[in-house]
Design a protein around this motif. Structure first.
Motif, PDB file in Angstrom:
ATOM      1  N   LEU A 134       0.832  -1.198   0.000  1.00  0.00           N
ATOM      2  CA  LEU A 134       0.000   0.000   0.000  1.00  0.00           C
ATOM      3  C   LEU A 134       0.870   1.253   0.000  1.00  0.00           C
ATOM      4  CD1 LEU A 134      -2.847  -1.034   2.465  1.00  0.00           C
ATOM      5  CD2 LEU A 134      -2.642  -1.427   0.005  1.00  0.00           C
ATOM      6  N   PHE A 138      -7.958   0.953  -4.009  1.00  0.00           N
ATOM      7  CA  PHE A 138      -6.909   1.658  -3.280  1.00  0.00           C
ATOM      8  C   PHE A 138      -6.164   2.611  -4.206  1.00  0.00           C
ATOM      9  CE2 PHE A 138      -2.900   2.252  -1.051  1.00  0.00           C
ATOM     10  CZ  PHE A 138      -3.365   2.515   0.229  1.00  0.00           C
ATOM     11  N   ASN A 180      -6.371   6.844  -3.980  1.00  0.00           N
ATOM     12  CA  ASN A 180      -5.137   7.604  -3.830  1.00  0.00           C
ATOM     13  C   ASN A 180      -4.853   8.493  -5.042  1.00  0.00           C
ATOM     14  OD1 ASN A 180      -3.137   6.856  -1.354  1.00  0.00           O
ATOM     15  ND2 ASN A 180      -4.572   5.196  -1.765  1.00  0.00           N
TER      16      ASN A 180
END
Length: 441
Positions: A253, A282, A286
């Protein structure tokens, strides 16, 4: 290099989770009086002065315990220690030095990592009566804090920052395209990198989870500079059996956060899974450029509409990132792999594209004329003007009369018109709504 990693370790019930929550500024870890509540490492991103780092809370270490849970907690704390840049060793300033503290200190000295000794539960300005006892374990001057009251936390953070390696938190030059290779284990991420590079810089194995850390591989292609960030495969939590994989998720991540563009690698034989959706989400959240790479396409029996049907399925399952281009490749045969670099360069440019305010408002004005904004109880949405506030991802500020009148469907309509006119392929778009002072509501 990536942001530094700081692990908070110590025996059970010395206040590690309370410290973690105090630094994080929110209640993330479970805090109970019962020892051993925090069994898994929990992490958060922290910023102190000009430093950004990842803070990891760990389960309490019980060096001699052979019970299954304490043994697993010890192992996952050891893994945090192995991969951390700085270790915060917490002890109980009220209780004093214990045999377990001594054994943990022995383990920490062997790590050869910077260790900051912290005495917690010192809730007054008076020095702990046990302060000088801790010099016995040879970890330097203890720092006294009260996690519960927030005393001494600033001094501790200052000391943590002093121990970061040179260049910590600094990244590659702006012109270097940073590409994170993300996806589940064993879908061929490392094989794709190796094939593009033409050399085996990354270990390739059929064993899922071989790549346990993010590995940076810088290279050039003509005048273009890239760095591939190969990440450990991200598993569903229910299938993470080794604590090392829990840690690799953190690194994966973190790799996405560092990247400009993410390559989401999907196994063609497995098709889209729930985990693929989470990983794509994810990247989307972002604000990263995203390219969907369907690997092992050589193993699929083809019919006339096989690729079209697969594309349709992807668009349906990953409807929140319809902007992402799709490539069907084979790391084994090399099919279409060389198109990946061109697509990365294109998407990186789209993610960093800026539209002049005048041109943007021409498109918004035309969109409003073609499709009138919604109204509610006699009030109609008015878009006075828009401007692009930032890039990576492209972010637009719309000055409007009433935020409550901006329905999601109309924002999607405006987004689609912007994409039709300017592209933005492969990148999410963000909108910020601001009510114009004196605007007619």
């Amino acid at each position: 290099m990536a942001k530094p990693i700081v692990a908070v370790v110590g025996r059970p019930n010395v206040g590690k989770s309370t410290l973690f929550n105090k630094i994080a500024g929110k209640r993330i870890a479970i805090v109970e009086d019962e020892p051993g509540v925090t069994r898994d490492r929990i992490y958060t991103e922290v910023e102190w002065l000009n430093y950004k780092f990842t803070l990891i809370d760990t389960g309490g270490i019980e060096p001699e315990s052979e019970e299954i849970i304490p043994a697993q907690m010890r192992r996952q704390a050891e893994l945090a220690i192995e991969t951390a840049n700085v270790i915060v060793f917490m002890a109980d300033g009220k209780q004093g030095l214990t045999a377990s503290d001594r054994e943990i200190a022995d383990m920490l000295r062997k790590s050869k990592k910077p260790v900051i000794l912290v005495l917690n539960k010192v809730d007054t300005k008076e020095q702990s009566p046990h302060y000088y006892d801790f010099y016995e374990i040879g970890l330097g001057d203890p720092i006294e804090v009260s996690s519960a009251l927030g005393l001494g936390i600033g001094d501790l953070l200052d000391e943590i920052a002093k121990n970061f390696p040179d260049g910590a938190g600094e990244d590659y030059d702006e012109e270097v395209m940073k590409v994170a290779i993300i996806g589940k284990p064993n879908v061929g991420k490392s094989s794709i990198i190796n094939k593009i590079l033409g050399e085996n810089r990354v270990i390739v194995s059929d064993i899922a989870g071989t790549t346990r850390d993010a590995i940076d591989t810088p290279f050039t292609d003509g005048e273009d500079q890239y760095v591939f960030i190969d990440t450990a495969g991200i598993r569903r939590k229910s299938k993470i059996k080794e604590y090392v994989e829990r840690y690799s998720v953190i690194r994966s991540l973190a790799a996405v956060e560092r990247a400009d563009v993410c390559l989401l690698v999907i196994d063609a034989k497995e098709g889209i899974t729930e985990q693929d959706k989470r990983i794509a989400g994810f990247s989307h959240e972002n604000g990263k450029g995203l390219i969907i790479v369907i690997n092992k396409w050589d193993l699929i029996e083809k019919e006339t509409n096989t690729m079209n049907q697969f594309t349709k399925d992807i668009r349906q399952e990953l409807s929140f990132c319809e902007y992402a281009p799709i490539l069907f490749v084979s790391a084994v045969t090399g099919q279409r792999l060389m198109k990946i670099l061109d697509k990365i360069k294109f998407v990186a440019n789209q993610n960093a594209m800026r539209i002049p305010t005048g041109t943007l408002n021409e498109v918004i004005g035309e969109a409003v004329l073609l499709n009138q904004p919604p109204s509610d109880k006699g009030k109609r949405l008015k878009i006075f003007y828009g401007t692009q506030a930032s890039v990576k991802p492209p972010t637009f500020v719309l000055f409007i009369n009433d935020k409550e009148l901006m329905h999601f469907s109309y924002q999607r309509y405006i987004e689609n018109r912007i994409r039709e006119n300017f592209g933005f392929e492969g990148t999410p778009i963000r909108f910020i709504h601001k009510e114009k002072a004196g605007g007619d509501k």
